[in-house]
Design a protein around this motif. Structure first.
Motif, short mmCIF file in Angstrom:
data_model
loop_
_atom_site.label_atom_id
_atom_site.label_comp_id
_atom_site.label_asym_id
_atom_site.label_seq_id
_atom_site.Cartn_x
_atom_site.Cartn_y
_atom_site.Cartn_z
N LEU A 60 33.07 45.44 25.01
CA LEU A 60 32.48 46.52 25.80
C LEU A 60 33.34 47.78 25.73
O LEU A 60 32.82 48.89 25.53
CB LEU A 60 32.33 46.07 27.26
CG LEU A 60 31.83 47.12 28.25
CD1 LEU A 60 30.43 47.60 27.87
CD2 LEU A 60 31.85 46.58 29.67
N MET A 61 34.64 47.61 25.87
CA MET A 61 35.55 48.76 25.82
C MET A 61 35.49 49.44 24.45
O MET A 61 35.53 50.67 24.34
CB MET A 61 36.97 48.30 26.12
CG MET A 61 37.18 47.80 27.53
SD MET A 61 37.49 49.11 28.72
CE MET A 61 39.22 49.40 28.44
N LYS A 62 35.38 48.64 23.41
CA LYS A 62 35.32 49.21 22.07
C LYS A 62 34.01 49.97 21.86
O LYS A 62 33.99 51.04 21.22
CB LYS A 62 35.45 48.10 21.02
CG LYS A 62 35.59 48.61 19.60
CD LYS A 62 35.86 47.46 18.63
CE LYS A 62 36.01 47.99 17.21
NZ LYS A 62 36.28 46.88 16.26
N GLY A 71 36.66 53.03 24.78
CA GLY A 71 37.66 52.96 25.84
C GLY A 71 38.99 52.37 25.43
O GLY A 71 39.92 52.32 26.24
N ILE A 72 39.13 51.92 24.18
CA ILE A 72 40.41 51.38 23.72
C ILE A 72 41.43 52.52 23.63
O ILE A 72 41.13 53.60 23.11
CB ILE A 72 40.26 50.68 22.36
CG1 ILE A 72 39.21 49.57 22.43
CG2 ILE A 72 41.60 50.10 21.90
CD1 ILE A 72 39.55 48.46 23.38
N PHE A 108 45.99 44.29 25.89
CA PHE A 108 44.84 44.22 24.99
C PHE A 108 44.22 45.60 24.75
O PHE A 108 43.82 45.92 23.63
CB PHE A 108 43.77 43.29 25.57
CG PHE A 108 44.08 41.83 25.40
CD1 PHE A 108 43.84 41.20 24.18
CD2 PHE A 108 44.60 41.09 26.44
CE1 PHE A 108 44.12 39.85 24.02
CE2 PHE A 108 44.89 39.75 26.28
CZ PHE A 108 44.65 39.13 25.07
N PHE A 109 44.14 46.41 25.79
CA PHE A 109 43.35 47.65 25.71
C PHE A 109 44.19 48.91 25.53
O PHE A 109 43.64 49.97 25.26
CB PHE A 109 42.50 47.78 26.98
CG PHE A 109 41.62 46.60 27.23
CD1 PHE A 109 40.73 46.16 26.25
CD2 PHE A 109 41.67 45.90 28.42
CE1 PHE A 109 39.91 45.07 26.47
CE2 PHE A 109 40.87 44.81 28.65
CZ PHE A 109 39.99 44.39 27.66
N LEU A 110 45.51 48.81 25.67
CA LEU A 110 46.39 49.96 25.46
C LEU A 110 47.37 49.61 24.34
O LEU A 110 48.54 49.33 24.59
CB LEU A 110 47.13 50.33 26.75
CG LEU A 110 46.25 50.76 27.93
CD1 LEU A 110 47.10 51.03 29.15
CD2 LEU A 110 45.42 51.99 27.56
#
Length: 270
Positions: free
Chosen positions: A122-124, A128-129, A209-211
């Motif tokens: 979803l973030m990708k 949002g990554i 994971f996201f930063l």
């Protein structure tokens, strides 16, 4: 005699709780020439340069700025969204409100880490990554179920007459809540600010994971990479950890006055 025993137990618990923090400070300020195996209860000399070296080598300054932005954004978003939702759950007693509230409580029992894979997709998809705004939304969403529950229980303990009087005087229900009732929620709001701020500051599992970019790293990520570099240097590891925890401790001391009151009123009343 009962009071003496009670205070003795409380003093023992307080001392045991402070031991890890004392060991962290002790190790962070310990000179390099001191052997940890031969160390004493008190340091003969304090090495302040350990903090300076850890600050420079771990690049905690930029990481702290990122953490402050994420912490402030997620706390503000979760508090205001949860206060509004809690007001609706507490004041509007319909079957679909009760069903949705039950679903919200059920979501509190699901560990957040199991959603990492679908959240990454979803973030990708939304770009949002490696962005702070996406981390704010993600962390705030994780705080909302618990915050809504506590707000709902606290608002149920408030008298409806104050809000009804404001409506009679010409306020809308929305205005009556934010201008009349919300200021009365200071104890539970302060409690949630502490809980959510510390949770956002210490968030590691999702941040890793996201930063992924180094310029977007938060304090836990910066300390983690610093530990990987200076894994055998316990003094530098402790110094970096001590610096990283100070903002969270400061937030607690600012709002601690209302912490216990908010927890007891929000969890027991209603």
């Amino acid at each position: 005699m009962r009071k003496i025993i009670l205070y003795a137990i409380l003093a023992f618990v307080a001392i045991v709780s402070l031991v890890p923090f004392y060991m962290l400070v002790y190790t962070a300020l310990m000179p390099a020439s001191v052997n940890m195996a031969d160390s004493r209860l008190l340091l003969k000399a304090i090495e302040w340069r350990n903090l300076q070296h850890a600050w420079e080598q771990s690049k905690l300054g930029h990481a702290m700025l990122n953490s402050v932005v994420i912490m402030a954004g997620s706390v503000l978003l979760s508090v205001f969204a949860s206060a509004g939702a809690g007001y609706v759950f507490a004041r509007v007693n319909t079957w679909y409100n009760r069903a949705f509230f039950a679903m919200l409580l059920f979501s509190m029992m699901i560990p957040g880490i199991i959603n990492t894979v679908p959240l990454y997709g979803l973030m990708k998809s939304i770009g949002g990554i490696n962005t702070l705004w996406a981390m704010i939304l993600l962390i705030a969403t994780g705080f909302i179920p618990q915050s809504v529950f506590l707000y709902t229980q606290f608002i149920r303990s408030l008298s409806k007459e104050i809000e009804e009087s404001a409506v009679i005087d010409g306020c809308t229900p929305f205005t009556a809540f934010w201008r009349i009732s919300f200021p009365l929620l200071l104890p539970i709001t302060s409690t949630l600010v502490i809980l959510n701020a510390i949770g956002a500051w210490n968030n590691y599992a999702q941040s890793v994971f996201f930063l992924q970019s180094q310029d977007k790293q938060t304090v836990p990520l910066a300390i983690g990479r610093f530990v990987q570099t200076y894994g055998a240097d316990y003094t530098q590891m402790a110094a970096a950890s001590l610096i990283g925890m100070l903002p969270a401790v400061a937030v607690y001391f600012v709002f601690q006055r209302y912490f216990v009151k908010g927890i007891s009123a929000g969890a027991v009343k209603g």
